[in-house]
Design an enzyme around this catalytic site. Structure first.
Site, PDB file in Angstrom:
ATOM      1  N   ASP A   1       2.375  19.242 -34.527  1.00  0.00           N
ATOM      2  CA  ASP A   1       1.609  20.479 -34.661  1.00  0.00           C
ATOM      3  C   ASP A   1       0.183  20.220 -34.184  1.00  0.00           C
ATOM      4  O   ASP A   1      -0.248  19.068 -34.072  1.00  0.00           O
ATOM      5  CB  ASP A   1       1.539  20.904 -36.132  1.00  0.00           C
ATOM      6  CG  ASP A   1       2.742  21.733 -36.532  1.00  0.00           C
ATOM      7  OD1 ASP A   1       3.448  22.211 -35.644  1.00  0.00           O
ATOM      8  OD2 ASP A   1       2.965  21.875 -37.742  1.00  0.00           O
ATOM      9  N   LYS A   2      -0.550  21.297 -33.944  1.00  0.00           N
ATOM     10  CA  LYS A   2      -1.965  21.149 -33.603  1.00  0.00           C
ATOM     11  C   LYS A   2      -2.846  21.321 -34.836  1.00  0.00           C
ATOM     12  O   LYS A   2      -3.568  20.414 -35.241  1.00  0.00           O
ATOM     13  CB  LYS A   2      -2.377  22.165 -32.533  1.00  0.00           C
ATOM     14  CG  LYS A   2      -3.859  22.105 -32.163  1.00  0.00           C
ATOM     15  CD  LYS A   2      -4.242  23.184 -31.181  1.00  0.00           C
ATOM     16  CE  LYS A   2      -4.308  24.553 -31.816  1.00  0.00           C
ATOM     17  NZ  LYS A   2      -5.407  24.703 -32.812  1.00  0.00           N
TER      18      LYS A   2
END
Length: 862
Positions: free
Chosen positions: A326-327
Site C-alpha cells: 500500500d502507499k
C-alpha cells in the site's frame, strides 16, 4: 424467547440497557458478574506436563527397557548412567519447550481485538474482552463483531458470516427485521450479528445479547477446545525428515546388530550398544530445536514491530521475491493534512482557506464519518479515517463554530463510503431546510454534478495537475433538496476539491533500496489517483516513468482481455485498484514465479491478503478482518518493518539449516566410525555409555544455541532462495557427507593404529571419545555459516555458544580425572601432548570444510 423474535425496545428492556449505552461503573459490575468476553480454550501445559512429555518417544522407551535390563544383571553403573542421561535430556527439553511456549503466549497477548462501544453516552474504543451484556456496539465496515448482537440500527449492512455458516456470500442485515419463528437458522436471523463475523459494508448499532461461551461461536468453540493444535508445515516437514532418518538409521543399527550376533558378541552388550548408537545418531531433538529457533525469531520480530500470527510465515519471509505495498501509511506517514482548496475560480492556501464558501466547510464536516469529542482544552479530538480527520482539521482551522453548528443538523439519509463506490453522501435537515452533500474522487463526484462536459474536463485536468505534484484530491459537492426524501445522485453543485498531502516516511527510501539489494521487487498498489501514485513512486525509486503505471482504465482493459500475467510483468505502480483487481494482480505475479508478500489494512484488502504467500496487515490502521486474514501484523504500519521481518525470516531459515546440519552430520560420522569398525572386525570404538555421553555433552545444548544465532554478514545482499527449495538440499547433503566421512574415517584410522600399536581397547576408546568430543566442539563452528568463511563472521554475538563449547571440553577433561566418572565412562587422563595432537586433528575438519566451501564458490563462479 430468542432475541431475534424481540422488538428493539423489548431487547433493550430485557438487557437492562438503552440506545445510549451503559455507564462505565455498570459495565464494570457486569464484567465481574458475567466474566470476560473470551472463548474457552485449552489450559496451558504445566512445567511438569512438559517434563513428562519428554519421555513420550519410542527411543526413550527402549532406553528405559535397557536400564531395567541392566538392573536385572546387576550392571548398576550402566543403569544409573542411562537414567541420569534421560533425566538431563528431559530437563533440557523441558526448559526449551516451556520457554518457547511462554514466548508464544507473550506474542499472542500482543494481538488484541478492540471494539467501539457507547459508554457514558460517548463512543469509546475498548479491548473486546471487556465487552459485556447490554453494551451498545458501534459497527462499521471492516469491524470484527466481538459478541452476539441484536441490531437496533442498520444502514446498508452486509456481513461476512462464512466463519460461522460456511456461506460464501455476504448476508444483508436489517435491524427492523422481526419474526415469530423460534427455530430460525442462524443464516436467516437478519436482525442478529454473531461473534467472529465481519462487517463487509455499511454501518450499524447493536445491543450485546451474548458474550464468551454463550455466543454461537463460543458454543462451537467448546466442542473444539480439546482439539489438538495443528502443527506448522515446516515443523511437520522436519518431523517427517527426522522419522525418515530414524528409519534409515534403525535399519543400519539392525544390520550392525546382526553382524555383532554373527561375531558372537554378548546379546545384552550388543542390545545396549545398538540402542545407544540409535539415540546418539537419530536427531530426535530436531523439532524442539527448530520450534525454539522459530519462536526466538518471532520474539525478535516483535521487537522490530512485526508480530507473527503464523510461525510458518517466518520461513516464508526468507523466500519473498516481491512486496506488493500500500502507499498510504505504509510508505507514507499517514498524517494527512489539507494544504489547498481549489474552487472553480480560485486556489485557497493555508493563509486564505477561511475565505472559502460556508458550504465547503459544511460538506467537509457533515459528509464525514469521524467521531469527535470536545477535550479539556475546549477544542476537539477526532477519531476515524485519516482522510476524514484531515477534512475535519481543515474545518476546525477555518473556525470551530462550523463543528458546533454541525451538531444542529439532523441526518435523514446516508450513503457510507465504500472503496468500490469511491464516494459518500449524506442528507441533512436543519430548521426545515434539507441539504445533500457528497465527497469522493473527482471522476465520481462530477458524474453527479450539473457542470458541462467542457467544465468537467477542465476540472479533471486541474485535478491531474495537482495529483502530479503528489497531492491526494477529494472533490466536494452539494444541493438543496426540496421534494426528495432520500439521496438522489444527480443535479449536485460542484464546490471544488481539497489537495491533501501525506509526506513520505523518512525510512521508506532506505528500506526499498535494502529490499532491492536483497533481490526483492517492490510494487505499489493503491486506490489513489495514478498521477499521485507515480509522483510518490518516483521519489521512492519504484517507478521512473508513466510506462510503469497501470491506471483504472488500463486495469479494466487488462481484466477484459483475460488478465494475462505477462502483460503486467514490467508494471510497478497500480492505481485506482478494486479489491478483485488487487487479488488478480497478486495471483498474476505468483504465476510469474514470485513469492508475494502483500500489505493491507481494509476489508477491501482481505481477498489479496488471503491469496498472498505472506499477508501483512497494518496494526494501527488495519481492520479486524485484515488482521485475522494476515500472517503477519506490523505494529507501526511501516514498510521498513517488512524488510526487517524479511531479514529475521532469512536468519531463522539459516539457523534451522545450521541445526539440521550439525545434528545429521555428527550422527552420520558416528555411524561411519562404527560401521567401519564392524566391517573390519575391530572391537567397539565407543561403549554405549560413551555414545550417550557424547550425545549429551555435545548436542544437548549446542543445537539450540545455533537456533539463536545472529544474522550473518551480507544476509540481505543475497538473492531470495527458491520457494520450493527443500531445506535438505544438494549443498546440505554434500556438507553432511564431507564432514561425516572426515570425522568417521579419521577416527577409525586413529582407532585402528592405536590398537595395532599395542594400546588396550579401553585406552584406545578413551582417546577416540576425547577426539569425538573435540570434533563435535569444533564442528559447531563449521555449522555457524554455510556461505561465509569462518574469519568473515562475528564471534562476539556467539559468546554463549563459545562458552558452552569451552565448558563441555573442560567438563569432559574433568570426567577423565574424577574417579567416579572414570569408572562410569571408562576414561582416564591423557597427556597435554596427546590432547594437543587430537586438537590439531580436530581442527583439520575446519580446513576441510573451508576448502569445500572454496571449491563450491569456485564452481559457482565458472
Amino acid at each position: 424467547m430468542p432475541f431475534y423474535t424481540k422488538k428493539i425496545d423489548e431487547t433493550l428492556k430485557t438487557l437492562e440497557t438503552s440506545s445510549t449505552g451503559l455507564k462505565s461503573d455498570e459495565a464494570d459490575k457486569r464484567t465481574i458478574k458475567y466474566g470476560q468476553n473470551t472463548l474457552p480454550h485449552e489450559p496451558p501445559k504445566t512445567l511438569f506436563s512438559h517434563f513428562l512429555g519428554q519421555f513420550k518417544s519410542p527411543i526413550i522407551y527402549i532406553l528405559l527397557v535397557a536400564s531395567f535390563l541392566a538392573l536385572l544383571i546387576h550392571e548398576y553403573t550402566d543403569a544409573g548412567f542411562i537414567l541420569i542421561v534421560l533425566i538431563l535430556n528431559a530437563v533440557i527439553g523441558t526448559y526449551q519447550e516451556y520457554s518457547a511456549s511462554k514466548k508464544a503466549d507473550l506474542l499472542q497477548n500482543l494481538i488484541k481485538t478492540n471494539a467501539l462501544v457507547l459508554r457514558d453516552e460517548t463512543v469509546q474504543e475498548i479491548d473486546s474482552r471487556y465487552v459485556t451484556l447490554g453494551d451498545i456496539l458501534v459497527l462499521e465496515s471492516g469491524t470484527k463483531v466481538s459478541a452476539d448482537i441484536r441490531l437496533i440500527e442498520s444502514n446498508n449492512l452486509l456481513v461476512d458470516e462464512s466463519l460461522l455458516t460456511g456461506e460464501s456470500l455476504d448476508v444483508y442485515k436489517d435491524a427492523n427485521f422481526l419474526t415469530t419463528d423460534k427455530n430460525l437458522v442462524l443464516g436467516d436471523q437478519k436482525n442478529m450479528l454473531f461473534a467472529g463475523t465481519f462487517i463487509s459494508r455499511g454501518r450499524g448499532l447493536g445491543a450485546v445479547s451474548a458474550i464468551a461461551q454463550e455466543t454461537e461461536t463460543g458454543k462451537i468453540a467448546q466442542l473444539l477446545s480439546t482439539k489438538s493444535k495443528a502443527k506448522i508445515p515446516l515443523l511437520e516437514k522436519m518431523e517427517k525428515l527426522s522419522f525418515t532418518i530414524a528409519v534409515v538409521i534403525g535399519i543400519m543399527v539392525i544390520v550392525l546388530f546382526a553382524i555383532g550376533l554373527l561375531r558372537g558378541m554378548e546379546l545384552y552388550a550388543l542390545f545396549l550398544f545398538s540402542v545407544a548408537l540409535a539415540v546418539s545418531t537419530i536427531p530426535e531433538g530436531l523439532p524442539v530445536a527448530i520450534t525454539v529457533a522459530l519462536t526466538s525469531a518471532s520474539q525478535a520480530m516483535s521487537k522490530r514491530n512485526v508480530i507473527v500470527r503464523k510461525l510458518a510465515a517466518i520461513e516464508g519471509l526468507g523466500s519473498c521475491t516481491l512486496i506488493a505495498s500500500d502507499k498510504t501509511g505504509t510508505l507514507t506517514q499517514n498524517r494527512l493534512s489539507v494544504e489547498y482548496f481549489i474552487s472553480p475560480t480560485k486556489v485557497y492556501d493555508t493563509n486564505t482557506m477561511n475565505e472559502a464558501s460556508d458550504r465547503v466547510y459544511l460538506a467537509s464536516i457533515l459528509c464525514n464519518e469521524i467521531h469527535y469529542e470536545e477535550n479539556n482544552e475546549g477544542s476537539y479530538d477526532f477519531f476515524g479515517d485519516q482522510v476524514d480527520i484531515a477534512l475535519a482539521r481543515f474545518v476546525k482551522n477555518a473556525g470551530e463554530e462550523y463543528i458546533k453548528d454541525a451538531t444542529f443538523y439532523r441526518k435523514i439519509d446516508e450513503i457510507p463510503y465504500e472503496p468500490q463506490n469511491r464516494f459518500s453522501a449524506i442528507m441533512m435537515e436543519r430548521d426545515g431546510e434539507v441539504f445533500q452533500f457528497s465527497k469522493g474522487s473527482a471522476e465520481t463526484i462530477l458524474k453527479h454534478c450539473n457542470e458541462t462536459e467542457e467544465e468537467k474536463e477542465a476540472i479533471l485536468k486541474e485535478v491531474d495537475t495537482w495529483a502530479l505534484k503528489g497531492y491526494r484530491t477529494i472533490a466536494l459537492a452539494y444541493k438543496e433538496s426540496l421534494d426528495e426524501s432520500t439521496i438522489t445522485l444527480g443535479n449536485f453543485n460542484y464546490l471544488g476539491f481539497v489537495a491533501i498531502i501525506d509526506p513520505l516516511r523518512e525510512e521508506s527510501l532506505e528500506a526499498i533500496n535494502k529490499a532491492k539489494e536483497a533481490g526483492i521487487q517492490v510494487i505499489m498498489i493503491t486506490g489513489d489517483h495514478p498521477n499521485t501514485a507515480l509522483c510518490i513512486a518516483k521519489e521512492l525509486g519504484i517507478a521512473d516513468s508513466d510506462e510503469a503505471v497501470m491506471s483504472e482504465k488500463a486495469l479494466s482493459q487488462w481484466e477484459n482481455s483475460g488478465a494475462k500475467a505477462e502483460d503486467i510483468a514490467n508494471k510497478t505502480v497500480f492505481s485506482r485498484v478494486t479489491p478483485s483487481q488487487k487479488m488478480k494482480i497478486v495471483t498474476a505475479f505468483q504465476s510469474l514465479g514470485h513469492y508475494v508478500a502483500v500489505t493491507g489494512d481494509g476489508v477491501n484488502d482481505a481477498p489479496a491478503l488471503r491469496h498472498a504467500n505472506i499477508g501483512i496487515a497494518m496494526g494501527k490502521s488495519g481492520t479486524d478482518i485484515a488482521k485475522s486474514t494476515s500472517d503477519i501484523i506490523l505494529t507501526d504500519d511501516n514498510f521498513a518493518s517488512i524488510v526487517n521481518g524479511i531479514e529475521e525470516g532469512r536468519r531463522a531459515h539459516d539457523n534451522i539449516r545450521k541445526v539440521i546440519y550439525l545434528l545429521i552430520s555428527t550422527g552420520f560420522a558416528e555411524l561411519v566410525l562404527v560401521m567401519l569398525s564392524f566391517i573390519t572386525a575391530l572391537p567397539l570404538p565407543l561403549l554405549p555409555v560413551q555414545l550417550l555421553w557424547l550425545n549429551l555433552v555435545t548436542n544437548g545444548i549446542e543445537d539450540v544455541m545455533l537456533g539463536l544465532e545472529k544474522a550473518e554478514p551480507g544476509l540481505l545482499q543475497r538473492k531470495p532462495r527458491p520457494p520450493k527449495e527443500p531445506i535438505f538440499n544438494a549443498v546440505m547433503i554434500r556438507r553432511v557427507v564431507v564432514a561425516g566421512l572426515y570425522i568417521g574415517i579419521v577416527s577409525f584410522v586413529l582407532f585402528y593404529f592405536l590398537l595395532k600399536s599395542g594400546q588396550s581397547e579401553e585406552s584406545a576408546r578413551n582417546i577416540i571419545l576425547l577426539l569425538m568430543v573435540l570434533f563435535e566442539n569444533v564442528h559447531v563452528f563449521n555449522a555457524r555459516t554455510e556461505q561465509n568463511y569462518l574469519h568473515q563472521i562475528r564471534y562476539k554475538n556467539s559468546l554463549m555458544l563459545i562458552s558452552w563449547v569451552i565448558f563441555t571440553q573442560l567438563l569432559h577433561i574433568a570426567c577423565m580425572h574424577i574417579p567416579f566418572m572414570q569408572k562410569v565412562l571408562s576414561t582416564q587422563p591423557v597427556s597435554i601432548q596427546i590432547w594437543l595432537t587430537l586438537a590439531v586433528i580436530a581442527l583439520g575438519l575446519v580446513i576441510i570444510m573451508e576448502i569445500d566451501k572454496w571449491l563450491r564458490k569456485l564452481r559457482s563462479n565458472l
